[in-house]
Design a protein around this motif. Structure first.
Motif, short mmCIF file in Angstrom:
data_model
loop_
_atom_site.label_atom_id
_atom_site.label_comp_id
_atom_site.label_asym_id
_atom_site.label_seq_id
_atom_site.Cartn_x
_atom_site.Cartn_y
_atom_site.Cartn_z
N GLN A 1 106.90 101.31 119.03
CA GLN A 1 106.00 101.14 119.80
C GLN A 1 104.94 102.32 120.02
OE1 GLN A 1 106.79 97.79 122.82
NE2 GLN A 1 108.77 99.06 122.93
N PHE A 2 103.76 102.24 119.73
CA PHE A 2 102.67 103.32 120.11
C PHE A 2 103.00 104.48 119.35
CE2 PHE A 2 102.70 100.12 123.33
CZ PHE A 2 101.48 99.50 123.32
N PRO A 3 103.61 104.73 118.05
CA PRO A 3 103.80 105.96 117.56
C PRO A 3 102.38 106.83 117.58
CG PRO A 3 103.42 104.43 115.85
CD PRO A 3 103.56 103.68 117.37
N CYS A 4 102.66 108.26 117.74
CA CYS A 4 101.47 109.08 117.39
C CYS A 4 100.57 108.77 115.80
CB CYS A 4 101.79 110.48 117.60
SG CYS A 4 100.46 111.81 117.21
N PRO A 5 99.43 108.64 115.76
CA PRO A 5 98.72 108.36 114.51
C PRO A 5 98.72 109.70 113.72
CG PRO A 5 97.27 108.43 116.36
CD PRO A 5 98.52 108.28 117.06
N ASP B 1 95.73 102.18 118.54
CA ASP B 1 94.88 102.85 117.48
C ASP B 1 94.43 101.70 116.40
OD1 ASP B 1 93.73 104.43 115.26
OD2 ASP B 1 94.37 106.22 116.66
N GLU B 2 93.15 101.39 116.51
CA GLU B 2 92.82 100.28 115.28
C GLU B 2 92.94 100.78 114.10
OE1 GLU B 2 88.96 97.23 114.36
OE2 GLU B 2 88.87 98.75 115.82
N ASP B 3 92.27 102.12 113.71
CA ASP B 3 92.22 102.68 112.34
C ASP B 3 93.79 102.84 111.76
OD1 ASP B 3 89.48 102.86 112.43
OD2 ASP B 3 89.53 104.89 113.02
N TYR B 4 94.74 103.10 112.83
CA TYR B 4 95.98 103.39 112.48
C TYR B 4 96.72 101.96 112.04
CZ TYR B 4 100.48 105.98 112.51
OH TYR B 4 101.74 106.58 112.07
N ALA B 5 96.38 101.10 112.75
CA ALA B 5 96.80 99.79 112.58
C ALA B 5 96.67 99.22 111.18
CB ALA B 5 96.25 98.79 113.65
N HIS B 6 95.20 99.30 110.86
CA HIS B 6 94.86 99.02 109.50
C HIS B 6 95.11 99.94 108.39
CE1 HIS B 6 91.97 95.75 110.35
NE2 HIS B 6 91.44 96.57 111.71
N GLU B 7 95.68 101.26 108.70
CA GLU B 7 96.34 102.09 107.58
C GLU B 7 97.79 101.64 107.39
OE1 GLU B 7 97.85 106.46 107.10
OE2 GLU B 7 96.33 106.21 108.70
N VAL B 8 98.33 101.27 108.42
CA VAL B 8 99.73 100.79 108.22
C VAL B 8 99.75 99.56 107.59
CG1 VAL B 8 101.57 99.90 109.58
CG2 VAL B 8 100.36 102.21 110.20
N LYS B 9 98.70 98.67 108.07
CA LYS B 9 98.72 97.38 107.19
C LYS B 9 98.59 97.44 105.59
CE LYS B 9 96.05 93.01 107.09
NZ LYS B 9 95.18 92.15 107.54
N ARG B 10 97.73 98.33 105.43
CA ARG B 10 97.56 98.56 103.97
C ARG B 10 98.67 99.32 103.22
NH1 ARG B 10 95.73 103.01 101.88
NH2 ARG B 10 95.34 103.69 103.84
N VAL B 11 99.03 100.34 103.85
CA VAL B 11 100.14 100.98 102.96
C VAL B 11 101.60 100.16 103.10
CG1 VAL B 11 101.39 103.15 102.88
CG2 VAL B 11 98.96 103.39 103.48
N LEU B 12 101.88 99.92 104.36
CA LEU B 12 103.17 99.30 104.26
C LEU B 12 103.21 97.83 103.40
CD1 LEU B 12 104.36 101.43 106.10
CD2 LEU B 12 105.60 99.92 107.53
N GLY B 13 101.99 97.24 103.65
CA GLY B 13 101.90 96.00 103.10
C GLY B 13 102.00 95.99 101.41
#
Length: 308
Positions: free
Chosen positions: A105-109, A145-157
């Motif tokens: 939860q809420f990791p530092c971006p 963090d919206e940008d981080y959320a999209h980065e995680v979705k893209r990379v882990l996905g």
């Protein structure tokens, strides 16, 4: 529901803080979950209380946060806390297929290219997640963090063993954190991502069980003190060690040592004592809660070589 055994040493602080042994995976049940970076433990303790059917581990790098959470958790039988850096130790503490669910939860971006290796999206961390999750298990991450959320979705996905199952905004969660409630009250969006493990995956572990080195050479205080402030490194500076002060009772020696494995730092003593009336034996001092990482092994080898 206490699964601790001789493989882990429970200390008296509130009955929930544990200190794993190097190179020995921690025990798990069929329904074991993990929270990474639990902060002050408000969510952690509420979650463990609300789900007595699970066993929950928590990893947190801040010693102060671990103690705060431990105070909240005193008496809980289905929660154990470990003060360590999950980025490096997740794969070392647990075997493949350990967890039904991992929560972060809420990791530092960690903005900036120089911090890419610290993010959830770093390959080593993503691979560790994929290894220790059960087949079909869930990794859930919450961020503001919206940008981080999209980065995680893209990379882990796009990971070969993980699939993004959901990407939701401001969902109703039965247990929330203090900051989450504050941000929602301010109208800030909270993003919840869930990934499912879809195929078998493993990683190579870097921590070994035990290490002893025998040298056929006399060790003196003077020879050890000559190592003070001596440093060593390899693997493009990712593996680093430095020797410090020497302590002795006249027979047994302790050599203060600092190591770093890709920024995972440990401070401990190398124990040096006579062995079988011939030579000396070097090993980690048993009072040290150190893991035998590549940097620790390199430090032991370097000390033995220089003392020989």
């Amino acid at each position: 529901m206490d699964i601790l055994s001789a493989t882990t040493q429970a200390r008296p602080q509130y009955g929930v803080i544990i200190y794993p042994e190097s190179g020995r995976p921690l025990p798990v049940y069929d329904n074991t979950e993990l929270e990474i970076g639990f902060g002050n433990g408000e969510f952690t303790v509420q979650y463990a209380n609300a789900h007595p059917e699970i066993f929950l581990y928590g990893l947190e790098i801040s010693q102060l946060c671990v103690l705060k959470c431990a105070r909240r958790a005193e008496g809980l039988k289905n929660l154990r806390l470990i003060n360590t850096d999950a980025r490096y130790m997740l794969r070392e503490l647990f075997a493949d297929e350990s967890f039904a669910k991992i929560i972060m939860q809420f990791p530092c971006p960690w903005p900036g290219n120089g911090n890419a290796h610290r993010r959830v999206t770093a390959k080593d961390f993503a691979d560790g997640l994929a290894a220790v999750l059960k087949l079909g298990g869930i990794f859930e991450m919450v961020t503001d963090d919206e940008d981080y959320a999209h980065e995680v979705k893209r990379v882990l996905g796009s990971h070969e063993a993980l699939k993004c199952e959901s990407f939701e905004i401001n969902i109703d969660r039965p247990i929330t954190t203090k900051y989450e409630r504050k941000w929602l009250a301010e109208g800030k969006n909270i993003y919840t991502l869930k990934f499912r493990k879809t195929k078998n995956f493993t990683v190579t572990r870097r921590v070994s069980r035990e290490m002893h080195i025998k040298i056929n050479h006399e060790v003196t205080r003077e020879s050890l003190e000559s190592l003070k402030n001596v440093t060593g490194k390899k693997d493009n500076d990712k593996t680093f060690w430095k020797f410090g002060k020497t302590f002795t009772d006249g027979k047994i020696f302790l050599l203060e040592t600092l190591t770093s494995d890709d920024e995972f730092e440990q401070k401990f003593y190398i124990h040096i004592a006579p062995h079988d009336d011939e030579g000396f034996l070097l090993r980690l001092d048993k009072t040290a809660d150190a893991f035998l990482t590549p940097a620790v092994r390199s430090a032991l080898n370097d000390a033995a070589e220089k003392l020989s």
